[in-house]
Design a protein around this motif. Structure first.
Motif, PDB file in Angstrom:
ATOM      1  N   LEU A  68      31.123  21.834  30.707  1.00 23.02           N
ATOM      2  CA  LEU A  68      32.396  21.128  30.708  1.00 23.02           C
ATOM      3  C   LEU A  68      33.048  21.258  29.338  1.00 23.02           C
ATOM      4  CD1 LEU A  68      34.492  19.078  31.796  1.00 23.02           C
ATOM      5  CD2 LEU A  68      32.878  17.264  31.196  1.00 23.02           C
ATOM      6  N   ASN A  69      34.336  21.587  29.327  1.00 15.96           N
ATOM      7  CA  ASN A  69      35.068  21.642  28.074  1.00 15.96           C
ATOM      8  C   ASN A  69      35.129  20.239  27.490  1.00 15.96           C
ATOM      9  OD1 ASN A  69      37.424  21.479  26.231  1.00 15.96           O
ATOM     10  ND2 ASN A  69      37.606  23.651  26.748  1.00 15.96           N
ATOM     11  N   ASP A 105      39.192  28.283  30.682  1.00 16.70           N
ATOM     12  CA  ASP A 105      38.553  27.103  31.275  1.00 16.70           C
ATOM     13  C   ASP A 105      39.361  26.491  32.409  1.00 16.70           C
ATOM     14  OD1 ASP A 105      36.344  27.355  29.630  1.00 16.70           O
ATOM     15  OD2 ASP A 105      37.114  25.945  28.130  1.00 16.70           O
ATOM     16  N   SER A 123      34.120  23.272  34.017  1.00 13.84           N
ATOM     17  CA  SER A 123      35.223  22.324  33.866  1.00 13.84           C
ATOM     18  C   SER A 123      35.975  22.089  35.176  1.00 13.84           C
ATOM     19  CB  SER A 123      36.207  22.825  32.803  1.00 13.84           C
ATOM     20  OG  SER A 123      35.587  22.887  31.548  1.00 13.84           O
TER      21      SER A 123
END
Length: 180
Positions: A68-69, A105, A123
Motif C-alpha cells: 500500500l502506498n 500506483d 494500493s
C-alpha cells in the motif's frame, strides 16, 4: 508457471496484510478498518465545533510493488482520526494528487502487473475504499504522459488533471490546504 505461483501467493497474502495487528498504541479507525490505523490522543489543541477540513495530500513516491502506498494510508488515517475526535465525516473533504513515480500506483491490475513483474497493486483496495468515501484522487496528466499511462489504464474513480500543479492550484482556490 513460476509467475502464476507468485501471483497466487500474493493474492493469498493481501488479506493477511489487511488483518495484520496495528502497531502498539494504534487501532483500526471508525471509517477505514483495514488501513489508516490511528492512536487515540488527549490533544491540547481542541478542534472547534463546526470545523470543516479541506485537505489535499501530495503523492510522489511509488510504493514497493504489492504494498500500500503510504500516502493513501495517511489520507485514510486523517479521516479516521478526525471522525474519532468527533468531526462529522461530512465536514472532512480529502483529495489526493498523484504524480511522479507514484503514478503507477493508480493503475488497474493488468497495467500495474505489466509494469511490476506481475505484482499485485497493493494500493488498489485502499483506493477503492477511499473513493467510495468521497476522497477525490487526481493523477497528474503530465506524469501520466511521461509514464505512458492512459485513462483506460487507471483504477475506477481516478481522475486525470492537466497537471499536478493545476490540481493543487484549483484545490487551493476551493479552500484546500496541502498536507505534505
Amino acid at each position: 508457471m513460476l509467475k502464476i505461483v507468485a501471483v497466487a501467493v500474493a493474492l493469498f497474502l493481501i488479506p493477511l496484510q489487511a488483518v495484520a495487528e496495528p502497531r502498539a498504541g494504534f487501532h483500526a479507525g471508525p471509517v477505514f478498518t483495514t488501513f489508516g490505523d490511528i492512536a487515540t490522543v488527549q490533544s491540547d489543541l481542541p478542534i472547534p465545533e463546526g470545523t470543516v477540513f479541506r485537505v489535499v495530500f501530495d503523492v510522489t513516491d511509488k510504493a514497493t510493488p504489492g504494498q500500500l502506498n503510504r500516502t493513501f494510508d495517511s489520507a485514510a488515517r486523517f479521516i479516521n482520526m478526525h471522525v474519532e475526535a468527533g468531526v462529522p465525516i461530512a465536514d472532512i473533504h480529502v483529495a489526493v494528487v498523484v504524480h511522479g513515480g507514484a503514478s503507477v500506483d493508480v493503475l488497474a491490475q493488468t497495467a500495474y502487473a505489466a509494469r511490476n513483474d506481475g505484482a499485485i497493486n497493493g494500493s488498489a483496495a485502499a483506493i477503492a475504499e477511499l473513493t467510495a468515501h468521497g476522497v477525490d484522487i487526481w493523477l497528474c496528466g503530465q506524469s501520466a504522459a511521461a509514464h505512458e499511462i492512459t485513462k483506460p489504464d487507471l483504477l475506477p474513480g481516478i481522475g486525470m488533471s492537466l497537471s499536478a500543479m493545476t490540481a493543487f492550484a484549483l484545490l487551493q482556490q476551493q479552500g484546500y490546504t496541502l498536507n505534505p
